[in-house]
Design an enzyme around this catalytic site. Sequence first.
Site, mmCIF file in Angstrom:
data_model
loop_
_atom_site.group_PDB
_atom_site.id
_atom_site.type_symbol
_atom_site.label_atom_id
_atom_site.label_comp_id
_atom_site.label_asym_id
_atom_site.label_seq_id
_atom_site.Cartn_x
_atom_site.Cartn_y
_atom_site.Cartn_z
ATOM 1 N N ASP A 81 0.916 -0.913 -0.087
ATOM 2 C CA ASP A 81 -0.067 -0.018 -0.202
ATOM 3 C C ASP A 81 0.992 1.129 -0.062
ATOM 4 O O ASP A 81 2.033 1.021 0.445
ATOM 5 C CB ASP A 81 -0.835 -0.115 1.184
ATOM 6 C CG ASP A 81 -1.767 -1.210 1.233
ATOM 7 O OD1 ASP A 81 -2.209 -1.600 0.087
ATOM 8 O OD2 ASP A 81 -2.302 -1.440 2.179
HETATM 9 N N1 URA Z 1 -1.312 -5.806 3.724
HETATM 10 C C1 URA Z 1 -2.060 -4.505 4.021
HETATM 11 O O1 URA Z 1 -2.882 -4.136 4.523
HETATM 12 N N2 URA Z 1 -1.247 -3.674 3.211
HETATM 13 C C2 URA Z 1 0.073 -3.787 2.521
HETATM 14 O O2 URA Z 1 0.548 -2.947 1.882
HETATM 15 C C3 URA Z 1 0.307 -5.389 2.597
HETATM 16 C C4 URA Z 1 -0.190 -6.288 3.104
#
Ligand code: URA
Length: 241
Positions: free
Chosen positions: A107
């Site tokens: 993310d």
């Molecule tokens: N899980 C999440 O919530 N975000 C990420 O970036 C990776 C795994």
Amino acid sequence: MAKVERLDKVLSNMGYGSRKDVKKLIKNGLVKVNGDIVRENEFKVNPYEDGIIIGGNEVNYREHIYLMMNKPQGLVSSTDDPLTETVIDLLGDEYLIYKPFPVGRLDKDTEGLLMISNDGKLAHELLSPKKGVDKKYYVEVDGTVTNEHIIMVEKGIVLDDDYKTLPAKLEILESNVFSKVFLTIQEGKYHQVKRMFESLSMKVIYLKRVSMGPLLLDSTLSPGEYRELSDEEIKSLRNCQ
Ligand code: URA
């Protein structure tokens, strides 16, 4: 074993321009193979073994690149985005010619280990849910993580869309009103770590991936820095599938 390929194709694959561009370079006598000027586009070369020189510069041919980045917060894990800087924007031109892409996504606000490559086959294998490659995250949450949560995570957590996660591993580093944990999952559902904690009534406040299969985040890389994987690291990724 390296394949024998047409000279114009090799140069074009290396990012020296379109087929039309490289044909011009060849025609103009700017390309030497093993010391001799070559003017035929279809001249066969073994790009790994033959010495190819363009305008005085030696060509170091390779098909694939493998990079490890410590992804910083604020960048998206895609090759291009109309609004936001991407992880690919951080790479130097010497890597961009290989058309690399992030292997999986983190993310925008997640930090940590992101592999970047142009090896579609390896990427596919590493990301395939069937292969179950471990992804380990360091997580800080707003809430008290307990041994009960460890058991719940082991059994699988039902997410907001009723999907039940596969068994995962939770390790408590600090348990207080805010907690610090490692969570290792083998899947990669959308926002999975955040949603798992939401289902446990906690909010993730910091998330960082620390490993993917046998690949560990290099602690000398600051956020935004990257380096090439060593041959051993590439081999270990191939062997982990
Ligand atoms: N899980 C999440 O919530 N975000 C990420 O970036 C990776 C795994």
